[in-house]
Design an enzyme around this catalytic site. Structure first.
Site, PDB file in Angstrom:
ATOM      1  N   PHE A  89       0.868  -1.154  -0.070  1.00  0.00           N
ATOM      2  CA  PHE A  89       0.124   0.071  -0.096  1.00  0.00           C
ATOM      3  C   PHE A  89       0.925   1.144   0.131  1.00  0.00           C
ATOM      4  O   PHE A  89       1.710   1.321   0.726  1.00  0.00           O
ATOM      5  CB  PHE A  89      -0.718   0.109   1.274  1.00  0.00           C
ATOM      6  CG  PHE A  89      -1.683   1.116   1.620  1.00  0.00           C
ATOM      7  CD1 PHE A  89      -2.991   1.120   1.118  1.00  0.00           C
ATOM      8  CD2 PHE A  89      -1.226   2.030   2.375  1.00  0.00           C
ATOM      9  CE1 PHE A  89      -4.012   2.244   1.506  1.00  0.00           C
ATOM     10  CE2 PHE A  89      -2.119   3.136   2.657  1.00  0.00           C
ATOM     11  CZ  PHE A  89      -3.262   3.230   2.299  1.00  0.00           C
TER      12      PHE A  89
ATOM     13  N   LEU B 249       1.103   5.245   0.355  1.00  0.00           N
ATOM     14  CA  LEU B 249       0.597   6.347   0.756  1.00  0.00           C
ATOM     15  C   LEU B 249       1.610   7.423   1.277  1.00  0.00           C
ATOM     16  O   LEU B 249       1.664   8.478   0.559  1.00  0.00           O
ATOM     17  CB  LEU B 249      -0.615   6.023   1.768  1.00  0.00           C
ATOM     18  CG  LEU B 249      -1.294   7.494   2.094  1.00  0.00           C
ATOM     19  CD1 LEU B 249      -2.149   8.301   1.049  1.00  0.00           C
ATOM     20  CD2 LEU B 249      -2.175   7.296   3.535  1.00  0.00           C
TER      21      LEU B 249
ATOM     22  N   TRP C 108       8.451   3.991   3.113  1.00  0.00           N
ATOM     23  CA  TRP C 108       8.152   2.981   4.598  1.00  0.00           C
ATOM     24  C   TRP C 108       7.052   2.038   4.020  1.00  0.00           C
ATOM     25  O   TRP C 108       5.846   2.232   4.798  1.00  0.00           O
ATOM     26  CB  TRP C 108       7.834   4.050   5.789  1.00  0.00           C
ATOM     27  CG  TRP C 108       8.679   5.091   6.016  1.00  0.00           C
ATOM     28  CD1 TRP C 108       8.558   6.132   5.973  1.00  0.00           C
ATOM     29  CD2 TRP C 108       9.930   4.705   6.336  1.00  0.00           C
ATOM     30  NE1 TRP C 108       9.622   6.960   6.739  1.00  0.00           N
ATOM     31  CE2 TRP C 108      10.704   5.812   6.471  1.00  0.00           C
ATOM     32  CE3 TRP C 108      10.595   3.408   6.723  1.00  0.00           C
ATOM     33  CZ2 TRP C 108      11.817   6.062   7.190  1.00  0.00           C
ATOM     34  CZ3 TRP C 108      12.033   3.545   7.358  1.00  0.00           C
ATOM     35  CH2 TRP C 108      12.736   4.726   7.427  1.00  0.00           C
TER      36      TRP C 108
ATOM     37  N   ARG D 231      13.142 -16.955  38.471  1.00  0.00           N
ATOM     38  CA  ARG D 231      14.121 -16.477  38.734  1.00  0.00           C
ATOM     39  C   ARG D 231      14.481 -16.076  40.232  1.00  0.00           C
ATOM     40  O   ARG D 231      13.751 -15.414  40.878  1.00  0.00           O
ATOM     41  CB  ARG D 231      14.454 -14.878  37.828  1.00  0.00           C
ATOM     42  CG  ARG D 231      15.741 -14.001  38.370  1.00  0.00           C
ATOM     43  CD  ARG D 231      16.813 -14.793  37.775  1.00  0.00           C
ATOM     44  NE  ARG D 231      18.042 -13.656  38.083  1.00  0.00           N
ATOM     45  CZ  ARG D 231      19.312 -13.903  38.028  1.00  0.00           C
ATOM     46  NH1 ARG D 231      19.723 -15.088  37.666  1.00  0.00           N
ATOM     47  NH2 ARG D 231      20.289 -13.029  38.125  1.00  0.00           N
TER      48      ARG D 231
ATOM     49  N   GLY E 170      15.636  -8.660  33.478  1.00  0.00           N
ATOM     50  CA  GLY E 170      16.852  -8.244  33.938  1.00  0.00           C
ATOM     51  C   GLY E 170      17.848  -8.214  32.511  1.00  0.00           C
ATOM     52  O   GLY E 170      17.353  -7.910  31.390  1.00  0.00           O
TER      53      GLY E 170
ATOM     54  N   GLU F 171       0.757   3.980  10.617  1.00  0.00           N
ATOM     55  CA  GLU F 171      -0.861   3.964  10.771  1.00  0.00           C
ATOM     56  C   GLU F 171      -1.355   5.444  11.422  1.00  0.00           C
ATOM     57  O   GLU F 171      -2.122   5.200  12.438  1.00  0.00           O
ATOM     58  CB  GLU F 171      -1.247   2.702  11.093  1.00  0.00           C
ATOM     59  CG  GLU F 171      -0.704   1.619  10.396  1.00  0.00           C
ATOM     60  CD  GLU F 171      -1.846   1.241   9.229  1.00  0.00           C
ATOM     61  OE1 GLU F 171      -2.542   1.738   9.056  1.00  0.00           O
ATOM     62  OE2 GLU F 171      -1.151   0.337   8.533  1.00  0.00           O
TER      63      GLU F 171
END
Lengths: 393, 246
Positions: A137, A139, A170, A277, A348, A372
């Protein structure tokens, strides 16, 4: 590198009870396919900045391409909640995978279905639905992002054909797309959609390299150098900026669902990690600061789930407004980004590695928060809705 | 080839298990149910493969109330042609097997397949009982099934090797891991499942032969104790006096 997928869904307010039996089956099937075919490879492809093209037929099989397109055109004829759930499951794995499906569904199939003629629908939609044909697309332009109405890509009527010139950037899927739905101005300055096919002389799609985000998705440009586009390729049934913006409403809606998926994956990993953890002889999940993070994450995910489900109901009824969609897209992506960052803290140092999906989601979401409609532009859409005064003109 | 596949629902493996009614009933509140994996992944998928290779039909059958409909719909989405639900609350293996046999006795199935067990109660008795009630041969825990005409060749994993079994149709088998690969429903299948027939059959009058006195959860996992490799006496002492295993 992580190749196993231990994800379990989170449904604190029993939202599943608001879904139909078929919605749940569609979601579970998408999730099962993701876990089997995509999760084991996604980290590797993201690290190598390559789009896993082999998943395209599978995306077609689970109905990720045009789920709401009527069955007569090869779609699944489903509602907007089903579409949202599929986007959620895809982005739970990776925003880049969801982007590929979003573009194909909302930005390529949707305009051909809504603005195209019957011949165009029959020619393109069935192949787009299976993934045999992929689309993109066009635009956004190098100088026109948040202000698409200023675009300079244009076409002239040359009698037998339109002569298209300009450039878009893009563009997700552009490097491998077979067709592009391109928005360009005619000689009168009116915006129209044109279907440009790979192989047309003067049409090229250079890939954008060096991204730190959406690395498992292909992004590129569309360059039109005196491209002769057949007149039959103009989308005849809608013109003006409202036409591409209508596509964006559909895509943004899918993103609102998708972002919940990314957030759930980060939260799910954080919950598991905080129980496994051990520090100071106990799981770090026993510490109040970790519990605070987890409680806040679940709260935000739950709020987003409710907001988005309601938006889906409105969209099914044809009542969802652009401003409502903006609110959900903006809220959910920010929510997911914040959760990714907090989840990174809980993991972490491990959180920065490919052993966990956190950093990949976080980097992906930096694109999602911008494309968008940027995070700020959605405020202006809402501001316009509230005050009646457009701040972007 | 006319194939019947027995399907059960089972709690998702991540379910937190609890009981009600004085620990005599499983608490199914908020539990997500799935198609019992042995029924789905192995029995149903192998049945579909046989149908695809040889023609015929695959019907699925479940015993239970309407809460089973989602798992039935999933099995239809995977590819079964039609479904039968016998509207009875499953109590014990005999009562379930009796319901199935009552339905199946006039249907002339060439093959009746079920999973080797359901992952909730791990009974594993129903297919064998169905075979007995229908007076058909029964092969348990088959991990491979091939058909040549009316003759089936099956593999069963046994201690230290494999047992090859041959049997002519009609027969009943229970399927173990390895018989087929999981199939994920695709969108075409999910949409097709909407219009596939689901026949609800009234229950036959029969009582179960057993009843559950009570359930209890397994004891919580004890902490791991690390014993120094240079100190086997301590290990023996712990196993003898604390764990009382030797």
């Amino acid at each position: 590198m992580a190749t196993s997928d231990r994800f379990q869904a989170h449904d604190f307010y029993l939202m599943d009870e608001l879904l139909s039996e078929e919605h749940r089956l569609i979601r579970e099937s998408a999730r099962a396919w993701i876990k089997k075919d995509v999760s084991p490879i996604i980290e590797d492809y993201a690290q190598r900045a390559e789009f896993p093209k082999q998943i395209l037929p599978g995306l077609g099989e689970i109905g990720a391409f045009g789920p709401y397109i009527p069955t007569e055109y090869g779609g699944s004829g489903l509602d907007n909640i089903a579409y949202g759930l599929i986007m959620q499951e895809l982005e739970r794995c990776d925003s880049g995978v969801r982007s590929t499906a979003s573009v194909q569904s909302s930005l390529v199939m949707y305009p051909i279905w809504k603005y195209g003629n019957e011949e165009q629908r029959q020619k393109y939609l069935p192949k787009l639905a299976t993934g045999e044909m992929m689309g993109c697309f066009g635009l956004t332009e190098p100088d026109y992002g948040s202000n698409p109405g200023g675009m300079i890509t244009n076409f002239k009527d040359e009698g037998d054909y339109y002569l298209l010139n300009g450039a878009k950037m893009w563009i997700s899927n552009s490097p491998f797309a077979d067709i592009a739905v391109v928005w360009a101005k005619n000689e009168a300055g009116r915006i129209h959609g044109l279907i440009v096919e790979r192989g047309m002389e003067g049409f090229s799609t250079p890939e954008t390299h060096g991204k730190w985000s959406l690395r498992a998705s292909a992004t590129g440009e569309l360059v039109f150098d005196n491209v002769k586009v057949p007149k039959a390729n103009l989308l005849p049934n809608k013109s003006g900026l409202g036409a591409p913006l209508g596509c964006l409403d559909s895509a943004r809606y899918g993103i609102a669902w998708g972002a919940i998926g990314a957030a759930m994956d980060c939260y799910d990993s954080a919950v598991r990690y905080s129980k496994e953890r051990i520090q100071f002889d106990k799981p770090i999940g026993a510490f109040q600061l970790i519990q605070k993070k987890l409680a806040e994450m679940l709260t935000e995910i739950t709020k987003a789930q409710m907001l988005t489900w309601r938006l889906g109901v409105l969209k099914n009824e044809g009542r969802a407004t652009t401003a409502q969609i903006s609110m959900a897209k903006r809220n959910n992506v920010e929510m997911a980004l914040n959760i990714a960052r907090e989840a990174r803290q809980i993991h972490g140092g491990m959180g920065i590695t490919g052993e966990y999906p956190i950093m990949r989601h976080m980097m992906n979401l930096e694109s999602v928060v911008t494309y968008e409609g940027t995070h700020d532009i959605h405020l202006l859409i809402l501001g316009f809705d509230i005050t009646g005064i457009p701040a972007f003109k | 080839m006319k194939i019947l596949v027995l399907i059960s629902k089972a709690p998702d493996t991540t379910t937190k298990i609890s009981f009600t009614d004085g620990d005599t009933k499983f608490n199914d509140q908020g539990v997500q149910f799935v198609v019992n994996p042995y029924d789905e992944w192995y029995a149903l998928v192998r049945a579909l493969e046989l149908k695809e290779a040889n023609g015929g039909s695959v019907t699925i059958l479940t015993v239970g109330d309407a809460t089973n409909d989602p798992v039935i719909r999933k099995a239809l989405a995977i590819g079964a042609d039609g479904a039968v639900r016998i509207d009875a609350q499953p109590d014990d293996a005999y009562q379930v097997a009796y319901q199935i046999a009552e339905y199946a006795k006039d249907q002339n199935y060439d093959l009746i397949l079920g999973g080797k067990e359901t992952i909730d109660y791990n009974g594993g008795q129903v297919p064998g009982m169905v075979a007995s009630l229908l007076n058909l041969p029964f092969v348990s825990n088959a991990s491979k099934l091939d058909m040549s005409g009316n003759t089936a060749t099956m593999e069963r994993d046994i201690q230290g090797g494999v047992e090859l079994v041959e049997v002519d149709t009609p027969f009943v088998l229970s399927a173990a891991k390895g018989m087929a690969e999981q199939r994920i429903p695709n969108m075409r299948g999910i949409m097709a499942a909407r219009s596939k027939p689901l026949q609800v059959v009234p229950a036959a009058a029969v009582d179960g032969l057993t009843s559950v006195s009570s359930y209890e959860l397994p004891p919580a996992k004890a902490e791991v104790r690390i014993v120094d490799a240079d100190n086997p006496e301590e290990l023996i002492d712990l196993l003898h006096n604390e764990a009382k295993m030797i």
